[in-house]
Scaffold this motif. Structure first.
Motif, PDB file in Angstrom:
ATOM      1  N   VAL A 213     -12.895  -1.757  -5.564  1.00 43.97           N
ATOM      2  CA  VAL A 213     -11.836  -2.022  -6.540  1.00 43.97           C
ATOM      3  C   VAL A 213     -10.537  -1.354  -6.101  1.00 43.97           C
ATOM      4  CG1 VAL A 213     -11.124  -1.781  -8.943  1.00 43.97           C
ATOM      5  CG2 VAL A 213     -13.515  -2.189  -8.390  1.00 43.97           C
ATOM      6  N   THR A 214      -9.587  -2.170  -5.679  1.00 44.21           N
ATOM      7  CA  THR A 214      -8.275  -1.624  -5.343  1.00 44.21           C
ATOM      8  C   THR A 214      -7.319  -1.681  -6.533  1.00 44.21           C
ATOM      9  OG1 THR A 214      -7.646  -3.814  -4.494  1.00 44.21           O
ATOM     10  CG2 THR A 214      -8.472  -2.211  -2.892  1.00 44.21           C
ATOM     11  N   ASN A 215      -7.528  -2.633  -7.408  1.00 39.84           N
ATOM     12  CA  ASN A 215      -6.690  -2.788  -8.594  1.00 39.84           C
ATOM     13  C   ASN A 215      -7.618  -3.203  -9.742  1.00 39.84           C
ATOM     14  OD1 ASN A 215      -5.112  -4.065 -10.681  1.00 39.84           O
ATOM     15  ND2 ASN A 215      -3.391  -4.196  -9.254  1.00 39.84           N
ATOM     16  N   PHE A 216      -7.911  -2.271 -10.657  1.00 36.24           N
ATOM     17  CA  PHE A 216      -8.921  -2.551 -11.679  1.00 36.24           C
ATOM     18  C   PHE A 216      -8.510  -3.711 -12.581  1.00 36.24           C
ATOM     19  CE2 PHE A 216     -10.678  -2.072 -15.946  1.00 36.24           C
ATOM     20  CZ  PHE A 216     -12.016  -2.230 -15.641  1.00 36.24           C
ATOM     21  N   PHE A 234     -18.011   1.893 -16.420  1.00 35.37           N
ATOM     22  CA  PHE A 234     -17.275   1.639 -15.178  1.00 35.37           C
ATOM     23  C   PHE A 234     -15.786   1.520 -15.471  1.00 35.37           C
ATOM     24  CE2 PHE A 234     -15.437  -1.139 -11.978  1.00 35.37           C
ATOM     25  CZ  PHE A 234     -15.981  -0.679 -10.787  1.00 35.37           C
ATOM     26  N   ALA A 235     -15.434   0.734 -16.490  1.00 39.95           N
ATOM     27  CA  ALA A 235     -14.024   0.528 -16.834  1.00 39.95           C
ATOM     28  C   ALA A 235     -13.357   1.833 -17.255  1.00 39.95           C
ATOM     29  CB  ALA A 235     -13.919  -0.507 -17.951  1.00 39.95           C
ATOM     30  N   LYS A 236     -14.099   2.694 -17.934  1.00 40.90           N
ATOM     31  CA  LYS A 236     -13.535   3.938 -18.459  1.00 40.90           C
ATOM     32  C   LYS A 236     -12.995   4.839 -17.349  1.00 40.90           C
ATOM     33  CE  LYS A 236     -14.652   7.636 -21.759  1.00 40.90           C
ATOM     34  NZ  LYS A 236     -13.590   7.214 -22.691  1.00 40.90           N
ATOM     35  N   HIS A 237     -13.629   4.771 -16.187  1.00 42.44           N
ATOM     36  CA  HIS A 237     -13.194   5.609 -15.072  1.00 42.44           C
ATOM     37  C   HIS A 237     -11.769   5.284 -14.606  1.00 42.44           C
ATOM     38  CE1 HIS A 237     -16.926   7.749 -14.419  1.00 42.44           C
ATOM     39  NE2 HIS A 237     -17.609   6.618 -14.342  1.00 42.44           N
ATOM     40  N   PHE A 238     -11.295   4.076 -14.902  1.00 42.97           N
ATOM     41  CA  PHE A 238      -9.966   3.669 -14.436  1.00 42.97           C
ATOM     42  C   PHE A 238      -8.887   3.802 -15.503  1.00 42.97           C
ATOM     43  CE2 PHE A 238     -12.898   1.586 -11.560  1.00 42.97           C
ATOM     44  CZ  PHE A 238     -12.301   1.814 -10.323  1.00 42.97           C
ATOM     45  N   GLU A 239      -9.265   4.283 -16.672  1.00 38.03           N
ATOM     46  CA  GLU A 239      -8.286   4.429 -17.743  1.00 38.03           C
ATOM     47  C   GLU A 239      -7.180   5.413 -17.336  1.00 38.03           C
ATOM     48  OE1 GLU A 239     -10.332   5.599 -21.266  1.00 38.03           O
ATOM     49  OE2 GLU A 239     -11.254   3.629 -21.595  1.00 38.03           O
ATOM     50  N   GLY A 240      -5.926   5.018 -17.580  1.00 42.74           N
ATOM     51  CA  GLY A 240      -4.787   5.869 -17.285  1.00 42.74           C
ATOM     52  C   GLY A 240      -4.370   5.909 -15.836  1.00 42.74           C
ATOM     53  N   LYS A 249      -7.734   4.887  -5.948  1.00 40.47           N
ATOM     54  CA  LYS A 249      -8.472   4.633  -4.712  1.00 40.47           C
ATOM     55  C   LYS A 249      -9.636   5.609  -4.555  1.00 40.47           C
ATOM     56  CE  LYS A 249      -6.009   3.631  -1.123  1.00 40.47           C
ATOM     57  NZ  LYS A 249      -5.150   3.724   0.091  1.00 40.47           N
ATOM     58  N   LEU A 250      -9.407   6.874  -4.880  1.00 38.45           N
ATOM     59  CA  LEU A 250     -10.468   7.866  -4.784  1.00 38.45           C
ATOM     60  C   LEU A 250     -11.590   7.570  -5.776  1.00 38.45           C
ATOM     61  CD1 LEU A 250      -8.292  11.099  -4.418  1.00 38.45           C
ATOM     62  CD2 LEU A 250      -9.681  10.020  -2.633  1.00 38.45           C
ATOM     63  N   VAL A 251     -11.205   7.200  -7.001  1.00 31.75           N
ATOM     64  CA  VAL A 251     -12.198   6.861  -8.018  1.00 31.75           C
ATOM     65  C   VAL A 251     -13.000   5.641  -7.578  1.00 31.75           C
ATOM     66  CG1 VAL A 251     -12.497   5.995 -10.375  1.00 31.75           C
ATOM     67  CG2 VAL A 251     -10.929   7.896  -9.931  1.00 31.75           C
ATOM     68  N   ALA A 252     -12.303   4.629  -7.063  1.00 32.23           N
ATOM     69  CA  ALA A 252     -12.986   3.411  -6.614  1.00 32.23           C
ATOM     70  C   ALA A 252     -13.976   3.715  -5.500  1.00 32.23           C
ATOM     71  CB  ALA A 252     -11.956   2.385  -6.147  1.00 32.23           C
TER      72      ALA A 252
END
Length: 306
Positions: A213-216, A234-240, A249-252
């Motif tokens: 995932v480069t762009n959630f 999974f979605a929650k990790h990209f919040e904010g 990128k690190l989270v992905a």
């Protein structure tokens, strides 16, 4: 050199078999990005690299150009996508012949979608109606290796999971040698799907399609169209992180590493990465899988362990 020393000098076999998907670039800048990605990923010695194929004439030409350039300038094995959309059998057969004559021996056979994505699919008059027919036609015409698509969470247009599974079996019975799945984020969905396929008598490899995932936000849109669920955790990790690409990128990388590690622990040995023409995340994930680059020499097909 003794047999024992030759064996010692040989590189260890790769723990996993990988493949990458690219799409044909629309601009010179995008082409430069694609080729930087290809050069970055090539030393990982993928089993093959696939190039997507659209229904429009200009898109098809870009696909042909990309496939031919991979053949001519790299040691990679290209797998050219072909679809049933907006072309007669004669036109598709001509494209297949062109690929064969250029040295392509692997085709990814897909039904495809109507350009624009909103209109319902209708077979082209005089064309291959569905992917199973395309597979059969390709296999009768040339001795292609053929891969097809599979949907762990059911194709959006299928009436039922069973109908979708029956369609996959038709494609494999027509001569396809492997299935590559739509991307997914729920490993249990994939593992349950494989279990159902095996119980239905499908023995061909079902390779998981992995989307770094480069762009959630963009990926969530892709998932909705493809019928792939996005778990809330999974979605929650990209919040904010909408405006923080480096952290994103690190989270992905962390999440995809966890996904492929879990699949590997479940016995999966093959992975297909949807690169979106970007190399960094895919390269990092492959490294975490234990894959190491090899030095690819200038003359095609010659490698040395790095």
């Amino acid at each position: 050199m003794t047999a024992s020393s030759a064996s010692a000098a040989a590189p260890a076999p790769a723990p996993f078999q990988i493949s990458f998907e690219f799409f044909p670039p629309k601009t010179d800048e995008m082409e430069a990005t694609l080729w930087k990605s290809i050069q970055r990923l090539a030393p990982l010695t993928p089993h093959f690299v696939s190039v997507t194929y659209g229904a429009g004439g200009s898109t098809r030409e870009r696909t042909h150009h990309t496939v031919h350039r991979i053949l001519q300038e790299t040691s990679l094995v290209p797998a050219a996508h072909l679809t049933c959309v907006a072309a007669t059998r004669e036109e598709i057969d001509a494209v297949a012949d062109d690929y064969w004559n250029a040295g392509v021996r692997h085709v990814v056979a897909l039904r495809g979608d109507i350009p624009g994505g909103d209109a319902p699919y209708f077979p082209t008059p005089g064309g291959y109606a569905y992917a199973a027919e395309l597979v059969e036609g390709l296999r009768k015409r040339r001795d292609f290796e053929v891969s097809v698509a599979a949907y762990p969470e059911v194709h959006p247009e299928a009436k039922s999971p069973q109908e979708d599974l029956d369609n996959l079996k038709r494609k494999l019975d027509a001569g396809a040698t492997r299935a590559i799945t739509q991307f997914f984020f729920d490993n249990w969905a994939y593992l349950r799907f494989v279990d159902r396929a095996r119980k239905a008598g499908i023995t061909a490899p079902i390779v998981p399609g992995i989307m770094p995932v480069t762009n959630f936000t963009q990926t969530a849109k892709f998932a909705k169209v493809a019928g792939a669920s996005v778990p809330s955790a999974f979605a929650k990790h990209f919040e904010g992180l909408e405006d923080d690409p480096e952290t994103r990128k690190l989270v992905a990388a962390s999440l995809v590493a966890e996904q492929v590690t879990q699949l590997a622990q479940a016995g999966v040995k093959e992975f297909h990465f949807y690169t979106l023409n970007r190399a960094d995340l895919t390269y990092a994930i492959c490294h975490l899988l234990g894959l190491r680059a090899r030095t690819v020499q200038a003359d095609r097909g010659t490698e040395a362990a790095s």
